[in-house]
Design a protein around this motif. Structure first.
Motif, PDB file in Angstrom:
ATOM      1  N   GLY A  41      15.082  54.856 -84.792  1.00 53.97           N
ATOM      2  CA  GLY A  41      13.901  55.709 -84.604  1.00 53.97           C
ATOM      3  C   GLY A  41      12.991  55.193 -83.504  1.00 53.97           C
ATOM      4  N   ALA A  42      12.756  53.876 -83.487  1.00 54.17           N
ATOM      5  CA  ALA A  42      11.894  53.297 -82.455  1.00 54.17           C
ATOM      6  C   ALA A  42      12.536  53.422 -81.074  1.00 54.17           C
ATOM      7  N   LEU A  43      13.848  53.190 -80.998  1.00 54.92           N
ATOM      8  CA  LEU A  43      14.531  53.306 -79.707  1.00 54.92           C
ATOM      9  C   LEU A  43      14.483  54.743 -79.194  1.00 54.92           C
ATOM     10  N   GLY A  44      14.637  55.712 -80.119  1.00 54.64           N
ATOM     11  CA  GLY A  44      14.513  57.109 -79.713  1.00 54.64           C
ATOM     12  C   GLY A  44      13.127  57.434 -79.191  1.00 54.64           C
ATOM     13  N   ASP A  45      12.090  56.899 -79.831  1.00 54.27           N
ATOM     14  CA  ASP A  45      10.721  57.116 -79.358  1.00 54.27           C
ATOM     15  C   ASP A  45      10.504  56.502 -77.976  1.00 54.27           C
ATOM     16  N   ILE A  46      11.097  55.339 -77.736  1.00 52.95           N
ATOM     17  CA  ILE A  46      10.974  54.691 -76.426  1.00 52.95           C
ATOM     18  C   ILE A  46      11.632  55.549 -75.351  1.00 52.95           C
ATOM     19  N   PHE A  47      12.811  56.075 -75.642  1.00 52.79           N
ATOM     20  CA  PHE A  47      13.492  56.956 -74.692  1.00 52.79           C
ATOM     21  C   PHE A  47      12.650  58.202 -74.428  1.00 52.79           C
ATOM     22  N   ILE A  48      12.072  58.775 -75.471  1.00 53.19           N
ATOM     23  CA  ILE A  48      11.250  59.975 -75.298  1.00 53.19           C
ATOM     24  C   ILE A  48      10.041  59.680 -74.426  1.00 53.19           C
ATOM     25  N   CYS A  49       9.319  58.606 -74.748  1.00 53.34           N
ATOM     26  CA  CYS A  49       8.107  58.270 -74.007  1.00 53.34           C
ATOM     27  C   CYS A  49       8.402  57.994 -72.543  1.00 53.34           C
ATOM     28  N   SER A  50       9.403  57.161 -72.285  1.00 54.91           N
ATOM     29  CA  SER A  50       9.715  56.797 -70.903  1.00 54.91           C
ATOM     30  C   SER A  50      10.266  57.992 -70.122  1.00 54.91           C
ATOM     31  N   SER A  51      11.071  58.824 -70.783  1.00 47.80           N
ATOM     32  CA  SER A  51      11.633  59.987 -70.098  1.00 47.80           C
ATOM     33  C   SER A  51      10.566  61.020 -69.769  1.00 47.80           C
ATOM     34  N   MET A  52       9.679  61.297 -70.726  1.00 54.04           N
ATOM     35  CA  MET A  52       8.601  62.244 -70.462  1.00 54.04           C
ATOM     36  C   MET A  52       7.705  61.747 -69.334  1.00 54.04           C
ATOM     37  N   LEU A  53       7.400  60.458 -69.346  1.00 51.88           N
ATOM     38  CA  LEU A  53       6.565  59.892 -68.285  1.00 51.88           C
ATOM     39  C   LEU A  53       7.242  60.038 -66.935  1.00 51.88           C
ATOM     40  N   TYR A  54       8.517  59.724 -66.885  1.00 48.67           N
ATOM     41  CA  TYR A  54       9.234  59.781 -65.602  1.00 48.67           C
ATOM     42  C   TYR A  54       9.372  61.210 -65.089  1.00 48.67           C
ATOM     43  N   TYR A  55       9.857  62.094 -65.936  1.00 51.80           N
ATOM     44  CA  TYR A  55      10.145  63.447 -65.470  1.00 51.80           C
ATOM     45  C   TYR A  55       8.882  64.263 -65.209  1.00 51.80           C
ATOM     46  N   VAL A  56       7.835  64.045 -65.985  1.00 54.72           N
ATOM     47  CA  VAL A  56       6.612  64.828 -65.790  1.00 54.72           C
ATOM     48  C   VAL A  56       5.766  64.288 -64.644  1.00 54.72           C
ATOM     49  N   ARG A  57       5.680  62.958 -64.534  1.00 53.37           N
ATOM     50  CA  ARG A  57       4.783  62.355 -63.557  1.00 53.37           C
ATOM     51  C   ARG A  57       5.456  61.981 -62.236  1.00 53.37           C
ATOM     52  N   PHE A  58       6.717  61.576 -62.300  1.00 54.46           N
ATOM     53  CA  PHE A  58       7.364  61.022 -61.101  1.00 54.46           C
ATOM     54  C   PHE A  58       8.604  61.780 -60.671  1.00 54.46           C
ATOM     55  N   TYR A  59       8.823  62.926 -61.230  1.00 53.24           N
ATOM     56  CA  TYR A  59      10.007  63.703 -60.872  1.00 53.24           C
ATOM     57  C   TYR A  59       9.605  65.150 -60.671  1.00 53.24           C
ATOM     58  N   PRO A  60       8.837  65.432 -59.604  1.00 54.90           N
ATOM     59  CA  PRO A  60       8.307  66.785 -59.416  1.00 54.90           C
ATOM     60  C   PRO A  60       9.419  67.817 -59.277  1.00 54.90           C
ATOM     61  N   SER A  61       9.272  68.901 -60.001  1.00 58.64           N
ATOM     62  CA  SER A  61      10.167  70.030 -59.872  1.00 58.64           C
ATOM     63  C   SER A  61       9.509  71.242 -60.510  1.00 58.64           C
ATOM     64  N   PRO A  62       9.931  72.447 -60.157  1.00 60.33           N
ATOM     65  CA  PRO A  62       9.333  73.648 -60.768  1.00 60.33           C
ATOM     66  C   PRO A  62       9.495  73.696 -62.285  1.00 60.33           C
ATOM     67  N   GLN A  63      10.488  72.958 -62.825  1.00 61.71           N
ATOM     68  CA  GLN A  63      10.728  73.023 -64.255  1.00 61.71           C
ATOM     69  C   GLN A  63       9.821  72.103 -65.042  1.00 61.71           C
ATOM     70  N   ASN A  64       8.987  71.323 -64.360  1.00 68.24           N
ATOM     71  CA  ASN A  64       8.139  70.362 -65.053  1.00 68.24           C
ATOM     72  C   ASN A  64       6.869  70.982 -65.621  1.00 68.24           C
ATOM     73  N   SER A  65       6.751  72.272 -65.578  1.00 68.54           N
ATOM     74  CA  SER A  65       5.552  72.926 -66.088  1.00 68.54           C
ATOM     75  C   SER A  65       5.518  73.015 -67.595  1.00 68.54           C
ATOM     76  N   LEU A  66       6.679  72.684 -68.252  1.00 65.05           N
ATOM     77  CA  LEU A  66       6.747  72.801 -69.724  1.00 65.05           C
ATOM     78  C   LEU A  66       6.395  74.213 -70.176  1.00 65.05           C
ATOM     79  N   HIS A  67       6.792  75.181 -69.363  1.00 66.43           N
ATOM     80  CA  HIS A  67       6.509  76.601 -69.670  1.00 66.43           C
ATOM     81  C   HIS A  67       5.004  76.836 -69.812  1.00 66.43           C
ATOM     82  N   ASN A  68       4.198  76.003 -69.118  1.00 64.65           N
ATOM     83  CA  ASN A  68       2.731  76.132 -69.155  1.00 64.65           C
ATOM     84  C   ASN A  68       2.179  75.986 -70.556  1.00 64.65           C
ATOM     85  N   SER A  69       2.896  75.250 -71.425  1.00 64.81           N
ATOM     86  CA  SER A  69       2.434  75.076 -72.791  1.00 64.81           C
ATOM     87  C   SER A  69       1.859  73.703 -72.996  1.00 64.81           C
TER      88      SER A  69
END
Length: 201
Positions: A173-201
């Motif tokens: 569970g902790a390892l999954g949370d680490i993957f989620i946190c690091s992936s969200m940080l990377y893709y949302v903040r450092f991986y610009p793309s049109p799909q990073n809007s999270l559907h504006n939600s």
């Protein structure tokens, strides 16, 4: 049971009962935070698709049921069973309300975030790893709950097998949370793309 037949209260009863009551209080505090978050979600994100709203509200109801079960266990230990030290070691409903219900909630939350990460990145590897870890922690949580049900007592619970299943549950569970946190940080903040809007939600 006649209170006169209760075993004597040990001098270190605070060390035994303290972690339990602190855990019960923390659970109510965090449940209050969750209710406020769900209320803010209702006010601010009402345009989310209906399935996502259903997941949010269902998880809140599920968490409420878990909190009520924990409260019943606390009442049995510290109110109706006041003075009976044996009840401090009793599992009550904790074998179900903690490992089984918590691992089930974790599964749904981590799978949801795996889906969100996939919609952001359009890559399957990280979401698949998160989903796998979510399934592993679910298995560990259910195994921990089954062993806890069989022992029915904290004093007989922490054996080698129980430590392994609890380690799998918490570790995955902790390892999954680490993957989620690091992936969200990377893709949302450092991986610009049109799909990073999270559907504006």
């Amino acid at each position: 049971m006649d209170p006169a037949s209760y075993p004597p209260v040990p001098p270190d009863v605070a060390r035994i009962a303290g972690p339990l009551i602190i855990g019960y209080l923390f659970n109510w505090g965090l449940f209050g935070v969750l209710c406020m978050q769900v209320f803010l979600y209702y006010l601010c994100v009402s345009k989310d698709p209906l399935p996502i709203q259903a997941i949010v509200y269902s998880l809140c109801i599920f968490q409420a049921a878990q909190t009520f079960l924990l409260t019943q266990s606390a009442f049995n230990t510290f109110a109706s069973g006041f003075g009976n030290v044996n009840l401090i070691h009793d599992m009550h409903h904790l074998w179900f309300s903690i490992p089984i219900m918590t691992s089930a909630i974790t599964l749904f939350v981590q799978i949801f975030f795996a889906y969100r990460i996939f919609t952001i990145s359009r890559r399957k590897l990280i979401p698949a790893v998160i989903a796998l870890l979510a399934a592993v922690q679910l298995g560990g949580g259910f195994a921990t709950g089954i062993f806890a049900k069989r022992t029915e007592s904290f004093t007989r619970f922490m054996g080698r097998t129980e430590n392994i299943t609890a380690g799998i549950w918490h570790g995955a569970g902790a390892l999954g949370d680490i993957f989620i946190c690091s992936s969200m940080l990377y893709y949302v903040r450092f991986y610009p793309s049109p799909q990073n809007s999270l559907h504006n939600s």
